[in-house]
Enzyme design. Structure first.
Site, mmCIF file in Angstrom:
data_model
loop_
_atom_site.group_PDB
_atom_site.id
_atom_site.type_symbol
_atom_site.label_atom_id
_atom_site.label_comp_id
_atom_site.label_asym_id
_atom_site.label_seq_id
_atom_site.Cartn_x
_atom_site.Cartn_y
_atom_site.Cartn_z
ATOM 1 N N SER A 113 0.803 -1.220 0.000
ATOM 2 C CA SER A 113 0.000 0.000 0.000
ATOM 3 C C SER A 113 0.838 1.273 0.000
ATOM 4 C CB SER A 113 -0.956 -0.044 1.188
ATOM 5 O OG SER A 113 -1.925 0.953 1.034
ATOM 6 N N HIS A 114 0.723 2.052 1.082
ATOM 7 C CA HIS A 114 1.385 3.356 1.139
ATOM 8 C C HIS A 114 2.835 3.251 1.590
ATOM 9 C CE1 HIS A 114 -0.043 2.216 5.032
ATOM 10 N NE2 HIS A 114 0.812 3.048 5.579
ATOM 11 N N LYS A 126 -1.895 -9.806 0.350
ATOM 12 C CA LYS A 126 -3.090 -10.085 1.142
ATOM 13 C C LYS A 126 -4.092 -10.877 0.323
ATOM 14 C CE LYS A 126 -5.679 -5.846 0.425
ATOM 15 N NZ LYS A 126 -6.493 -4.815 1.038
ATOM 16 N N ASP A 277 -2.386 6.596 -3.271
ATOM 17 C CA ASP A 277 -1.205 5.931 -2.717
ATOM 18 C C ASP A 277 -0.687 4.807 -3.612
ATOM 19 O OD1 ASP A 277 -3.320 4.178 -2.319
ATOM 20 O OD2 ASP A 277 -2.454 3.361 -0.484
ATOM 21 N N ASP A 279 -1.148 1.583 -3.949
ATOM 22 C CA ASP A 279 -2.058 0.636 -4.598
ATOM 23 C C ASP A 279 -3.417 1.243 -4.935
ATOM 24 O OD1 ASP A 279 -2.628 0.841 -1.872
ATOM 25 O OD2 ASP A 279 -3.551 -1.138 -1.802
ATOM 26 N N ASP A 281 -5.801 2.790 -3.126
ATOM 27 C CA ASP A 281 -7.007 2.756 -2.305
ATOM 28 C C ASP A 281 -7.157 3.988 -1.417
ATOM 29 O OD1 ASP A 281 -4.997 2.021 -0.567
ATOM 30 O OD2 ASP A 281 -5.892 0.105 0.040
ATOM 31 N N ARG A 282 -6.073 4.734 -1.224
ATOM 32 C CA ARG A 282 -6.175 5.938 -0.380
ATOM 33 C C ARG A 282 -6.393 7.183 -1.223
ATOM 34 N NH1 ARG A 282 -2.257 5.679 4.837
ATOM 35 N NH2 ARG A 282 -2.693 3.530 5.375
ATOM 36 N N THR A 344 -10.007 -0.075 13.264
ATOM 37 C CA THR A 344 -9.170 0.258 12.119
ATOM 38 C C THR A 344 -8.964 -0.984 11.260
ATOM 39 O OG1 THR A 344 -8.012 1.993 13.306
ATOM 40 C CG2 THR A 344 -6.842 0.972 11.466
ATOM 41 N N GLU A 363 -12.177 6.094 6.666
ATOM 42 C CA GLU A 363 -11.229 6.085 7.773
ATOM 43 C C GLU A 363 -10.372 7.335 7.739
ATOM 44 O OE1 GLU A 363 -9.584 2.007 8.865
ATOM 45 O OE2 GLU A 363 -9.585 1.996 6.697
ATOM 46 N N LYS A 376 -11.281 0.325 0.006
ATOM 47 C CA LYS A 376 -11.347 1.764 -0.147
ATOM 48 C C LYS A 376 -10.844 2.105 -1.537
ATOM 49 C CE LYS A 376 -7.195 2.509 2.694
ATOM 50 N NZ LYS A 376 -6.815 1.204 3.251
HETATM 51 C C1 G16 Z 1 -4.513 -0.124 5.864
HETATM 52 C C2 G16 Z 1 -5.906 -0.586 6.159
HETATM 53 C C3 G16 Z 1 -6.724 0.547 6.711
HETATM 54 C C4 G16 Z 1 -6.036 1.163 7.916
HETATM 55 C C5 G16 Z 1 -4.626 1.578 7.538
HETATM 56 C C6 G16 Z 1 -3.829 2.056 8.713
HETATM 57 O O1 G16 Z 1 -4.534 0.795 4.827
HETATM 58 O O2 G16 Z 1 -6.531 -1.080 4.997
HETATM 59 O O3 G16 Z 1 -7.972 0.051 7.050
HETATM 60 O O4 G16 Z 1 -6.742 2.271 8.374
HETATM 61 O O5 G16 Z 1 -3.937 0.473 7.010
HETATM 62 O O6 G16 Z 1 -3.663 1.001 9.613
HETATM 63 P P1 G16 Z 1 -2.653 1.115 10.823
HETATM 64 O O7 G16 Z 1 -3.092 2.316 11.602
HETATM 65 O O8 G16 Z 1 -2.832 -0.177 11.546
HETATM 66 O O9 G16 Z 1 -1.281 1.309 10.254
HETATM 67 P P2 G16 Z 1 -3.595 0.597 3.553
HETATM 68 O O10 G16 Z 1 -3.900 1.759 2.663
HETATM 69 O O11 G16 Z 1 -2.195 0.622 4.113
HETATM 70 O O12 G16 Z 1 -3.969 -0.725 2.986
#
Ligand code: G16
Length: 543
Positions: A113-114, A126, A277, A279, A281-282, A344, A363, A376
Site C-alpha cells: 500500500s502506502h 493479502k 497511494d 495501490d 485505495d487511499r 481500524t 477512515e 477503499k
Molecule cells: C490499511 C488498512 C486501513 C487502515 C490503515 C492504517 O490501509 O486497509 O484500514 O486504516 O492500514 O492502519 P494502521 O493504523 O494499523 O497502520 P492501507 O492503505 O495501508 O492498505
C-alpha cells in the site's frame, strides 16, 4: 510440467496485520518466505483446488517475480483459473471489482500500500474473499496458524507466463487470463457518476491536479480524468508507475504529498487537488487553499452523495473506523441514518456492506469508499468529489465552510511516532491499560478526563468480537484522545495518537487545527508520557 514438493519449516513473524502481511522487501524475497505464506493461504482456506482467483499488485519491486510464484503455486494447488492484470498490475479497488464482477472465489493482491517500495522498501501480500474484500480475522487467523505448522509447499516447475498482453494462456492445467487492468474499473466508474456533468465542469475551465505519486493510479487517472472526462493533458502528475515509486513514499498526506500541498496553497493553484497511494485505495483531497482531512472528506461526501447518480436514491447507512473523527456521525444524525463505529482496518466494513447496512464508509487514514467494491477507493473518492462540485458549482473551501457552519467542525489531527522501540511502545500501552481504570475524574493538562476505555467491536452481522482495538479517552468539552499501535509498519512500532475536538461556535470554525487542538495535544502527552518515554520531541508525521 511437474509439481515439485519442497520441504520447508515455519518462518516466524508471518502474522497478517491490519491489511495482510507486510514486511521489508528483502524479507519477502528470502528463501521460502513468499512460498510458505502462499501455501499457508491455501491451507487457511481449506484448499483452493477448483477455484477462480484474481491476481494483481501495485507494480512495486518484486511484484512481477512474486506474481509468477503465486501462479505456479496456484497451478500446483489445482486452482482452475487465475485472472491477472496485465503485467501483474491491478489497483486494489480494481482487483476488488474484478473479483466481484467475474464471480471469482477470491484474489491475491501484491502490495504494501502506502509503504515505500524498492529493494530497500516494503512488500506485502493479502488475500481477499469472494465479496472482493480483505479476508476477515477468522480467515487470517487460520492462515497465520498454518504458517506455524508448515512442513512443505507445492509449486509447478514451469517457465514464466507472458503477462505483457491481454489474452489467455495455460500453466499446467490452469487457465491464466490476462486482462487490461483499467478498462473494467473505468467502466464501473462511468456507471456511478455523472460523467457528462464532470466533462462540462472541465470544459468550463475547472482545473485539477491529481498526483499519482509514481504509483498504480497513474494509468487509471489518465484514462478516466484526461481521456474520458477531458481534463487537460498534464492534469495527472507523477503518472507513470515505477517499482520504487520514484524513490518516494506513496502515502497521500500533507507530509509525503508536500509538492501537491505547496501547489494547492500557492497563487496559481488549480481548483482541485488530489493524490492517491501505492495501490490506489487511499486519497487526499484539497481545494484551492484548503486541505480537507479524510474525516471531513468522508462527512462532506456523505452529506452530498445523493448528487451523484449511484447514490441519488439515498444512503442506507454510514460507518467510520473508531479513530476517525465524529464529523460523519453528525451528518448521519442529520440524515437520520445509522452510523457504525468499527476497528481500524477495511476488513471490518465488509459485513456491514454485504448486509446492506451501509452505503458509504471511511477512515482517518485517507480511505473512503462505498458499496461499489469492498476496498477503499482513491479514484472513486475523487470522482464523487468532482460530481458533487459539478452540481454545486462552488469552490471546495466554500463547500467546507458551509458544511462546518451546518454541522460544526471536528478539529482533527493524527500524530505518528515511527520506529519506536517495540518494548517501550508495548509497555506504554500495557501500563495505560491498567492506569486508565482510575483515570476518569482526574485531570490531564488541566482537562478533566471524563471516560477511558479500550475499544472492542461486536460485529452486528456475524457476532464476532475484536478486542484491544485502541485506547480512548474522552475529555471535558468534547475532546478525545485515541492511542493505538499501527498494524501496517515494518520497523519497530508506530504509535498513533489521534486527537479531536468538536467546535460549534460560528466564530471559531476557521482556526489552525494544530492550534485549535493544542490543549488536547497537551492532555494526550500527560496521559501517555509518550515524548518522555521515547525521548522524542515531536511526532514524525502529522496528518
Ligand atoms: C490499511 C488498512 C486501513 C487502515 C490503515 C492504517 O490501509 O486497509 O484500514 O486504516 O492500514 O492502519 P494502521 O493504523 O494499523 O497502520 P492501507 O492503505 O495501508 O492498505
Amino acid at each position: 510440467m511437474s509439481i515439485e514438493t519442497v520441504a520447508t519449516q515455519p518462518i516466524p513473524g508471518q502474522k497478517p496485520g491490519t491489511s495482510g502481511l507486510r514486511k521489508q522487501t528483502r524479507v519477502f524475497m528470502g528463501p521460502h518466505f513468499l512460498e510458505n505464506y502462499v501455501q499457508a493461504i491455501w491451507t487457511g482456506l481449506g484448499g483452493a483446488a477448483g477455484t477462480t482467483l484474481v491476481l494483481g499488485g501495485d507494480g512495486r519491486y518484486f511484484n512481477d517475480r512474486a506474481a509468477q510464484v503465486v501462479l505456479r503455486m496456484a497451478a500446483a494447488e489445482g486452482v482452475s483459473k487465475v485472472i491477472v492484470g496485465q503485467d501483474a498490475i491491478l489497483s486494489t479497488p480494481a482487483a476488488s471489482h474484478l473479483i466481484r464482477s467475474r464471480g471469482a472465489d477470491g484474489g491475491i493482491i501484491l502490495s504494501a500500500s502506502h509503504n515505500p517500495g524498492g529493494h530497500d522498501g516494503d512488500f506485502g501480500l493479502k488475500y481477499n474473499g469472494a465479496n472482493g474484500g480483505p479476508a476477515p480475522e477468522s480467515v487470517t487467523e487460520k492462515i497465520f496458524a498454518a504458517t506455524k505448522t508448515i512442513t512443505e509447499y507445492r509449486i509447478l516447475a514451469a517457465i514464466d507466463v507472458d503477462l505483457s498482453t491481454p489474452g489467455t494462456h495455460r500453466m499446467g492445467d490452469m487457465e491464466v487470463e490476462v486482462v487490461d487492468p483499467v478498462a473494467d474499473y473505468a467502466d464501473l466508474m462511468e456507471t456511478l457518476f455523472d460523467f457528462d456533468a464532470i466533462r462540462a465542469l472541465f470544459a468550463g475551465g475547472f482545473t485539477i491536479c491529481f498526483d499519482a505519486m509514481h504509483a498504480v493510479t497513474g494509468p487509471y487517472a489518465k484514462a478516466i480524468f484526461e481521456d474520458r472526462l477531458g481534463a487537460p493533458a498534464g492534469s495527472v502528475v507523477n503518472g507513470t508507475p515505477s517499482p520504487d515509486f520514484g524513490g518516494g513514499h506513496p502515502d497521500p498526506n500533507p507530509i509525503w504529498a508536500k509538492d501537491l500541498v505547496d501547489r494547492m496553497m500557492g497563487p496559481d493553484a488549480p481548483d482541485f487537488g488530489a493524490a492517491s497511494d501505492g495501490d490506489g485505495d487511499r486519497n487526499m483531497i484539497m481545494g484551492r487553499g484548503i486541505y480537507v482531512t479524510p474525516s471531513d472528506s468522508l462527512a462532506a461526501l456523505a452529506a452530498n452523495a445523493t448528487l451523484a447518480p449511484a447514490y441519488a436514491g439515498g444512503l442506507k447507512g454510514l460507518a467510520r473506523s473508531m479513530p476517525t473523527s465524529g464529523a460523519v456521525d453528525r451528518v448521519a444524525e442529520a440524515l437520520g441514518l445509522d452510523c457504525y463505529e468499527t476497528p481500524t482496518g477495511w476488513k471490518f466494513f465488509g459485513n456491514l456492506l454485504d448486509a446492506g447496512k451501509i452505503t458509504l464508509c471511511g477512515e482517518e487514514s485517507a480511505g473512503t469508499s462505498s458499496d461499489h467494491v469492498r476496498e477503499k477507493d482513491g479514484v472513486w473518492a475523487v470522482l464523487l468529489w468532482l460530481n458533487i462540485l459539478a452540481q454545486k458549482k462552488q469552490p471546495v473551501a466554500e463547500l467546507m465552510a458551509e458544511h462546518w457552519a451546518k454541522f460544526g467542525r471536528n478539529y482533527y489531527t493524527r500524530h505518528d511516532y515511527e520506529a519506536v522501540d517495540t518494548g517501550i511502545a508495548d509497555t506504554m500501552v500495557a501500563e495505560m491499560r491498567v492506569r486508565m481504570r482510575d483515570m476518569p475524574g482526574r485531570k490531564a493538562a488541566g482537562l478533566r478526563i471524563e471516560s477511558a476505555d479500550e475499544f472492542a467491536y461486536h460485529d452486528p452481522v456475524d457476532g464476532s468480537v475484536a478486542e484491544k482495538q485502541g485506547l480512548r479517552f474522552g475529555l471535558e468539552g468534547g475532546g478525545r484522545v485515541v492511542v493505538r499501535l499501527s498494524g501496517t509498519g515494518t520497523v519497530g512500532a508506530t504509535v498513533r495518537v489521534y486527537l479531536e475536538r468538536l467546535e460549534t461556535d460560528p466564530g471559531k470554525l476557521h482556526e489552525d487545527p494544530q492550534e485549535a487542538l493544542a490543549p488536547i495535544v497537551a492532555a494526550a502527552e500527560a496521559i501517555t508520557g509518550l515524548k518522555q518515554r521515547t525521548g522524542r520531541t515531536a511526532p514524525d508525521v502529522i496528518t
